[in-house]
Design a protein around this motif. Structure first.
Motif, PDB file in Angstrom:
ATOM      1  N   UNK A 179     -19.357   6.051  -4.218  1.00 59.06           N
ATOM      2  CA  UNK A 179     -18.035   5.708  -4.725  1.00 59.06           C
ATOM      3  C   UNK A 179     -17.476   4.493  -4.007  1.00 59.06           C
ATOM      4  N   UNK A 180     -17.659   4.407  -2.647  1.00 54.48           N
ATOM      5  CA  UNK A 180     -17.146   3.243  -1.900  1.00 54.48           C
ATOM      6  C   UNK A 180     -17.870   1.968  -2.285  1.00 54.48           C
ATOM      7  N   UNK A 181     -19.206   2.078  -2.468  1.00 57.21           N
ATOM      8  CA  UNK A 181     -19.972   0.890  -2.844  1.00 57.21           C
ATOM      9  C   UNK A 181     -19.603   0.440  -4.238  1.00 57.21           C
ATOM     10  N   UNK A 182     -19.362   1.403  -5.158  1.00 55.79           N
ATOM     11  CA  UNK A 182     -19.005   1.010  -6.525  1.00 55.79           C
ATOM     12  C   UNK A 182     -17.668   0.321  -6.579  1.00 55.79           C
ATOM     13  N   UNK A 183     -16.724   0.666  -5.690  1.00 54.59           N
ATOM     14  CA  UNK A 183     -15.407   0.068  -5.707  1.00 54.59           C
ATOM     15  C   UNK A 183     -15.370  -1.286  -5.000  1.00 54.59           C
ATOM     16  N   UNK A 184     -16.229  -1.460  -3.941  1.00 50.63           N
ATOM     17  CA  UNK A 184     -16.147  -2.666  -3.123  1.00 50.63           C
ATOM     18  C   UNK A 184     -17.327  -3.583  -3.304  1.00 50.63           C
ATOM     19  N   UNK A 185     -18.468  -3.012  -3.587  1.00 52.84           N
ATOM     20  CA  UNK A 185     -19.676  -3.802  -3.700  1.00 52.84           C
ATOM     21  C   UNK A 185     -20.242  -4.207  -2.345  1.00 52.84           C
ATOM     22  N   UNK A 186     -19.756  -3.613  -1.294  1.00 50.62           N
ATOM     23  CA  UNK A 186     -20.234  -3.948   0.058  1.00 50.62           C
ATOM     24  C   UNK A 186     -21.330  -2.962   0.470  1.00 50.62           C
ATOM     25  N   UNK A 187     -22.415  -3.526   1.021  1.00 53.36           N
ATOM     26  CA  UNK A 187     -23.608  -2.739   1.340  1.00 53.36           C
ATOM     27  C   UNK A 187     -23.368  -1.718   2.464  1.00 53.36           C
ATOM     28  N   UNK A 188     -22.435  -1.952   3.366  1.00 52.89           N
ATOM     29  CA  UNK A 188     -22.254  -0.992   4.460  1.00 52.89           C
ATOM     30  C   UNK A 188     -21.794   0.368   3.966  1.00 52.89           C
ATOM     31  N   UNK A 189     -21.206   0.376   2.712  1.00 54.26           N
ATOM     32  CA  UNK A 189     -20.760   1.654   2.170  1.00 54.26           C
ATOM     33  C   UNK A 189     -21.943   2.503   1.702  1.00 54.26           C
ATOM     34  N   UNK A 190     -23.145   1.867   1.579  1.00 55.23           N
ATOM     35  CA  UNK A 190     -24.318   2.647   1.177  1.00 55.23           C
ATOM     36  C   UNK A 190     -24.980   3.383   2.344  1.00 55.23           C
ATOM     37  N   UNK A 191     -24.559   3.078   3.590  1.00 54.22           N
ATOM     38  CA  UNK A 191     -25.166   3.772   4.734  1.00 54.22           C
ATOM     39  C   UNK A 191     -24.961   5.289   4.680  1.00 54.22           C
ATOM     40  N   UNK A 192     -23.710   5.759   4.384  1.00 53.92           N
ATOM     41  CA  UNK A 192     -23.579   7.220   4.245  1.00 53.92           C
ATOM     42  C   UNK A 192     -24.466   7.781   3.144  1.00 53.92           C
ATOM     43  N   UNK A 193     -24.690   6.995   2.090  1.00 49.77           N
ATOM     44  CA  UNK A 193     -25.539   7.469   0.998  1.00 49.77           C
ATOM     45  C   UNK A 193     -26.965   7.649   1.473  1.00 49.77           C
ATOM     46  N   UNK A 194     -27.523   6.642   2.147  1.00 48.81           N
ATOM     47  CA  UNK A 194     -28.896   6.729   2.616  1.00 48.81           C
ATOM     48  C   UNK A 194     -29.052   7.845   3.686  1.00 48.81           C
ATOM     49  N   UNK A 195     -28.042   7.912   4.608  1.00 50.01           N
ATOM     50  CA  UNK A 195     -28.094   9.001   5.612  1.00 50.01           C
ATOM     51  C   UNK A 195     -28.022  10.364   4.937  1.00 50.01           C
TER      52      UNK A 195
END
Length: 558
Positions: free
Chosen positions: A103-119
């Protein structure tokens, strides 16, 4: 004196009515006390131990089963239910982290928001693997996990993977387009997670309840084991008291009463069969002792009667001795005196044959007097002059030799002796002993040589003095070594050697009265060697007889 000791069987038979009365109704225990179990103490103990072992084995088995149930419930709670619930929570947390990162990555497009997803993906795989290892592949929990993973995979395909694959740098348009669908898809994941967590929570609650029930059951079993052990200890104490201690106490009481002298008290047996058998054996021994005591009492009573009869006989014998020493000798003296007086007054009127007849009468009267005197001396040994004192044999033998000095001089005899000791005894009787032995040695001399007489003495190891009166006379044939000590037994005629045949019999009686022995030594040659022993202490039997004879003589004199 003709009475005999009572016969044992007759004495036992005589006991009958009296003994039966003593052990009859008055002394018989109650019927319930005389009866008991047919089991022995060993059998009772063996059965008790066996029953106890069986009960303990059953309770031990129950305890082992309860502990196994407790271990199983604890293992299910600790090793399955609780870890599975924790893993489910971690799985839920991992999926929530993935949804937050997408949800954070979809709203901002910033890759650091994908870290919780990968973890979250890594955490999801670890939590799913943990749940599979704990729950297995069957059952409700495995189906719940499969539905959670299925819903998660649907959300991944529909939303998460496409959004995560979109280029970064600007808000992801796909996330906005699929926001509503993604929300509904993840709500389905949340629903399945809630269902899974609820089922795992219920399973943990059931495991906890099972563990609690097992613990309660364990406490009850432990309490039952403790109560049973205490009950068995109590029953063992009561059983031992009733089966062993109480019967043994009663048996000990009866036995102590018997040992204190109450031999009429029967010994009763109660309790197990072996204790009753023991009591029966002891009672049989008691009855035997009663019979022996009754026999002993009867024998002692008859011995007392015989002793009284013997004392009366001795008193009569003493009276006879008095009569023989006075009344019987007086007519003999008169016969001899009047015969001699007749011979002197009428010597011219009597021919040779009459003179010979008168001589025969006088000689017969004299020999009768000598025989009576010897019999009196023989009967008085041990009865008259029986006071034991210390007797010095040295001067005593000198007195004996002086009294026989005329016969010794006429025979040209040589009399010698060793240094003589002092011994306990009666001086009168010891003087008669030495006088008879010395006079025999002088009398029975050999015609071929002058008599040589010697009295020797030596101390034996047993405390006795051994004396030997030896001579070089005619000797004694070994075939007559015992006969010479019998009263009135003569080896020669009166014409050859004068005497009554009582001398050596008197010597034997004196020696035996003083606790010694006398015999003929056959190894001595030529002549005769008479050996005898005298104790260097007063024999106990003689001492007791001497102490008992003093009051008897006083009673006789009175």
């Amino acid at each position: 004196m003709s009475q005999e000791l009572p016969d044992r069987e007759s004495s036992q038979g005589a006991e009958g009515p009296g003994a039966a009365a003593n052990t009859g109704a008055a002394g018989r225990p109650p019927e319930d006390l005389r009866t008991g179990s047919s089991w022995t103490t060993r059998r009772t103990l063996n059965v008790s131990v066996l029953v106890t072992m069986v009960l303990l084995t059953l309770l031990g088995g129950c305890g082992i089963w309860v502990f196994a149930r407790s271990a199983e419930a604890t293992g299910r709670l600790v090793d399955r239910s609780s870890p599975a619930l924790v893993a489910a929570v971690k799985l839920e947390s991992a999926l929530v982290n993935q949804e937050t990162g997408i949800r954070g990555y979809g709203l901002t497009g910033q890759r650091q928001f994908l870290e919780p997803y990968h973890d979250g993906l890594a955490q999801e795989r670890a939590a799913a693997a943990r749940l599979r290892s704990l729950l297995g592949h069957d059952g409700q929990a495995a189906q719940d996990l499969a539905r959670v993973l299925e819903r998660s995979e649907a959300w991944q395909k529909q939303v998460a993977r496409p959004v995560a694959a979109a280029p970064s740098g600007a808000p992801v348009r796909l996330a906005t387009q699929r926001a509503q669908a993604g929300l509904h898809s993840f709500d389905a994941v949340r629903t399945e997670l809630a269902v899974q967590r609820g089922h795992l929570q219920e399973e943990r609650d059931r495991a906890r309840a099972d563990l609690q029930r097992v613990r309660v059951l364990q406490n009850w079993v432990s309490a039952a084991i403790a109560v049973l052990v205490l009950a068995m200890l109590g029953l063992a104490v009561v059983g031992l008291r009733r089966a062993v201690t109480t019967p043994l106490g009663a048996l000990s009481s009866d036995v102590r009463a018997v040992t204190r002298g109450d031999f009429r008290r029967p010994v009763h047996g109660t309790g197990p069969a072996d204790l009753r058998a023991l009591a029966s054996d002891i009672d049989g021994m008691r009855k035997r002792l009663v019979e022996e005591l009754e026999f002993s009492d009867a024998a002692r009573s008859q011995l007392d009667e015989q002793a009284t009869e013997l004392q009366r006989s001795n008193n009569e014998l003493e009276q006879f001795a008095y009569v023989a020493s006075h009344d019987l000798q007086e007519p003999l003296r008169k016969v001899a005196s009047f015969c001699q007086l007749l011979q002197r007054r009428n010597a011219e009127q009597l021919d040779d044959r009459a003179q010979q007849y008168i001589a025969f009468a006088v000689d017969g009267a004299n020999r009768m007097q000598a025989l009576i005197n010897d019999l009196l001396a023989f009967s008085r040994v041990g009865r008259v002059h029986a006071d034991h004192t210390s007797v010095d044999l040295q001067p005593l033998f000198g007195q004996v030799r002086e009294s026989l000095s005329i016969a010794i001089e006429e025979a040209s005899a040589t009399v010698t002796h060793d240094p003589l000791p002092t011994v306990p005894g009666d001086p009168t009787q010891l003087g008669m002993l030495l006088q008879n032995l010395l006079s025999n040695a002088v009398k029975f001399r050999s015609p071929d040589r002058p008599p040589a007489i010697h009295l020797s003495v030596r101390k034996e190891e047993d405390g006795f003095w051994q004396f030997a009166m030896e001579d070089n006379g005619i000797g004694i044939d070994p075939a007559y070594s015992e006969k010479v000590f019998v009263i009135f037994q003569r080896l020669h005629t009166r014409e050859s050697y004068a005497g009554t045949g009582i001398g050596l019999a008197l010597c034997k009686k004196v020696v035996e009265y003083h606790g010694g022995a006398i015999a003929v030594d056959h190894d001595h040659s030529p002549g005769t060697r008479i050996t005898f022993t005298l104790a260097d202490h007063t024999p106990e039997a003689v001492a007791s007889e001497t102490s008992e004879r003093a009051p008897q003589r006083e009673a006789t004199a009175s």
